[in-house]
Design a protein around this motif. Structure first.
Motif, PDB file in Angstrom:
ATOM      1  N   ASP A 101     -25.918 -10.698   8.203  1.00  0.00           N
ATOM      2  CA  ASP A 101     -24.487 -10.380   8.219  1.00  0.00           C
ATOM      3  C   ASP A 101     -24.223  -8.896   8.414  1.00  0.00           C
ATOM      4  OD1 ASP A 101     -23.197 -13.009   7.640  1.00  0.00           O
ATOM      5  OD2 ASP A 101     -24.462 -12.887   5.861  1.00  0.00           O
ATOM      6  N   CYS A 122     -22.915  -1.426   0.384  1.00  0.00           N
ATOM      7  CA  CYS A 122     -22.653  -2.136   1.639  1.00  0.00           C
ATOM      8  C   CYS A 122     -21.161  -2.136   1.935  1.00  0.00           C
ATOM      9  CB  CYS A 122     -23.190  -3.565   1.593  1.00  0.00           C
ATOM     10  SG  CYS A 122     -22.341  -4.666   0.460  1.00  0.00           S
ATOM     11  N   ASP A 123     -20.812  -2.578   3.125  1.00  0.00           N
ATOM     12  CA  ASP A 123     -19.431  -2.628   3.578  1.00  0.00           C
ATOM     13  C   ASP A 123     -18.616  -3.589   2.703  1.00  0.00           C
ATOM     14  OD1 ASP A 123     -17.298  -4.056   5.492  1.00  0.00           O
ATOM     15  OD2 ASP A 123     -17.671  -2.016   6.214  1.00  0.00           O
ATOM     16  N   PRO A 124     -17.351  -3.241   2.383  1.00  0.00           N
ATOM     17  CA  PRO A 124     -16.510  -4.143   1.584  1.00  0.00           C
ATOM     18  C   PRO A 124     -16.371  -5.529   2.194  1.00  0.00           C
ATOM     19  CG  PRO A 124     -15.488  -1.975   1.741  1.00  0.00           C
ATOM     20  CD  PRO A 124     -16.662  -1.963   2.665  1.00  0.00           C
ATOM     21  N   GLY A 125     -16.467  -5.614   3.536  1.00  0.00           N
ATOM     22  CA  GLY A 125     -16.384  -6.910   4.184  1.00  0.00           C
ATOM     23  C   GLY A 125     -17.515  -7.840   3.792  1.00  0.00           C
ATOM     24  N   LEU A 126     -18.673  -7.286   3.418  1.00  0.00           N
ATOM     25  CA  LEU A 126     -19.784  -8.086   2.919  1.00  0.00           C
ATOM     26  C   LEU A 126     -19.716  -8.242   1.405  1.00  0.00           C
ATOM     27  CD1 LEU A 126     -22.875  -6.756   4.943  1.00  0.00           C
ATOM     28  CD2 LEU A 126     -21.512  -8.800   5.350  1.00  0.00           C
ATOM     29  N   LYS A 128     -17.375  -8.669  -0.602  1.00  0.00           N
ATOM     30  CA  LYS A 128     -16.479  -9.696  -1.138  1.00  0.00           C
ATOM     31  C   LYS A 128     -17.167 -11.048  -1.285  1.00  0.00           C
ATOM     32  CE  LYS A 128     -14.422 -11.088   3.306  1.00  0.00           C
ATOM     33  NZ  LYS A 128     -13.149 -11.272   4.040  1.00  0.00           N
ATOM     34  N   TYR A 129     -18.275 -11.254  -0.549  1.00  0.00           N
ATOM     35  CA  TYR A 129     -19.007 -12.519  -0.651  1.00  0.00           C
ATOM     36  C   TYR A 129     -20.115 -12.474  -1.705  1.00  0.00           C
ATOM     37  CZ  TYR A 129     -16.853 -13.353   3.919  1.00  0.00           C
ATOM     38  OH  TYR A 129     -15.963 -13.516   4.945  1.00  0.00           O
ATOM     39  N   ASN A 151     -18.188  -0.703  -4.653  1.00  0.00           N
ATOM     40  CA  ASN A 151     -18.784  -0.481  -3.331  1.00  0.00           C
ATOM     41  C   ASN A 151     -20.287  -0.776  -3.281  1.00  0.00           C
ATOM     42  OD1 ASN A 151     -19.715   1.631  -4.828  1.00  0.00           O
ATOM     43  ND2 ASN A 151     -18.974   3.247  -3.461  1.00  0.00           N
ATOM     44  N   LYS A 185     -18.706 -18.098   2.760  1.00  0.00           N
ATOM     45  CA  LYS A 185     -18.033 -17.933   4.046  1.00  0.00           C
ATOM     46  C   LYS A 185     -17.376 -19.231   4.492  1.00  0.00           C
ATOM     47  CE  LYS A 185     -21.570 -16.139   6.294  1.00  0.00           C
ATOM     48  NZ  LYS A 185     -22.311 -15.498   7.409  1.00  0.00           N
ATOM     49  N   GLU A 188     -14.190 -19.682   2.400  1.00  0.00           N
ATOM     50  CA  GLU A 188     -13.138 -18.796   2.889  1.00  0.00           C
ATOM     51  C   GLU A 188     -12.507 -19.350   4.161  1.00  0.00           C
ATOM     52  OE1 GLU A 188     -12.796 -14.066   3.614  1.00  0.00           O
ATOM     53  OE2 GLU A 188     -14.233 -15.107   4.893  1.00  0.00           O
ATOM     54  N   SER A 192      -8.567 -20.592   4.577  1.00  0.00           N
ATOM     55  CA  SER A 192      -7.716 -19.762   5.431  1.00  0.00           C
ATOM     56  C   SER A 192      -7.226 -20.505   6.664  1.00  0.00           C
ATOM     57  CB  SER A 192      -8.471 -18.509   5.879  1.00  0.00           C
ATOM     58  OG  SER A 192      -9.579 -18.851   6.688  1.00  0.00           O
TER      59      SER A 192
END
Length: 218
Positions: A101, A122-126, A128-129, A151, A185, A188, A192
Motif C-alpha cells: 500500500d 507513515c502517511d495518514p492515508g495508510l 487510518k487503516y 502520525n 479497506k 470502507e 462509502s
C-alpha cells in the motif's frame, strides 16, 4: 496469498532494466522453484521468471519499484522472502496479499527487555487503516500493532522475530514496505458506496441502512 511468516532472507544480487521496470536477481536458500510461482520479496508479490539452484529472478514493474522500497535497494541488500500459501497450510500470521500500500519510515527502535519496540511513521492515508492490536505487514512480516499515534504506529518484536529478521530491519531512517489489513479497506469501500437515501446495503429494504449506520457513528 501469503501469511506474513518469513521463510528466509535473501540478497539482491542483480538489476537489469526491462520494459520500464527491472528484472531482479535474488540469491537465497529456497529450493525447487517453479516458473510462474509467486514469492513475496519484502512483502511485494513477484513472479519467478527464471531460476537456478541458489537464486531466482523476477520482474518488477515501474509501479512496483516506485510504490515499494525495492526500487531503492542497493545490490547486496537483504530481503525477506515468503512463498505463496498452499491450500491446507497453517495460517500462522494473517491474510497478506503481497500488494504493497505504501512505504513508511522507521522512526525509532528501542529494546524493551528481550523484546524491541519499533515505531514506524507513515502517511495518514495508510494510518487510518492501522488499529491497535490489529495486524500489519512490514516488509512482508506479519506483526501486531502495539499502539497508534497521530502520525505513527508501534510494533513489538519478540526475540524469535528478531532472530528471523536481519538487523537492518531495525535501522532508524530505513524505508519499509507497508501492507495494511485488507479487511479495513473492503469495509470502507462498502460503507462509502452510493445508495438511495434510506436504502440498505445491496438495495433491499431493511431497518438498517447506510444512513443509519453513519448516524450511529459507524
Amino acid at each position: 496469498m501469503f501469511t506474513g511468516l518469513i521463510e528466509s532472507t535473501g540478497k539482491l544480487i542483480r538489476r537489469q532494466p526491462i520494459d520500464g521496470g527491472q528484472r531482479l536477481g535474488i540469491a537465497c536458500t529456497l529450493k525447487q522453484y517453479q516458473l510462474g510461482e509467486s514469492i513475496a520479496v519484502n512483502g511485494a508479490c513477484l513472479t519467478v521468471a527464471a531460476f537456478s539452484e541458489d537464486r531466482f529472478e523476477a520482474d518488477a514493474s515501474g509501479e512496483t519499484l516506485s510504490r515499494t522500497n525495492l526500487g531503492a535497494l542497493t545490490l547486496g541488500s537483504d530481503v525477506n522472502l515468503e512463498r505463496a500459501l498452499k491450500l491446507g497450510d497453517r495460517m500462522g500470521g494473517h491474510w497478506v496479499t503481497g500488494h504493497i500500500d505504501g512505504v513508511g519510515c522507521i522512526a525509532s527502535s528501542q529494546p524493551r527487555g528481550s523484546a524491541r519496540a519499533v515505531e514506524v511513521e507513515c502517511d495518514p492515508g495508510l494510518l487510518k487503516y492501522i488499529v491497535e492490536k490489529g495486524s500489519v505487514a512490514l516488509d512482508g512480516a506479519s506483526l501486531t500493532v502495539n499502539c497508534v499515534s497521530q502520525n505513527s504506529f508501534e510494533i513489538m518484536l519478540i526475540p524469535h522475530t528478531q532472530r528471523i529478521l536481519k538487523d537492518a530491519f531495525f535501522a532508524v531512517g530505513r524505508r519499509i514496505n507497508i501492507e495494511v489489513d485488507i479487511l479495513g479497506k473492503y469495509i470502507e469501500k462498502l460503507l462509502s458506496c452510493t445508495n438511495p437515501k434510506g436504502s440498505a446495503i445491496g438495495g433491499a429494504p431493511a431497518a438498517i441502512s447506510l444512513d443509519k449506520l453513519r448516524e450511529a457513528g459507524f
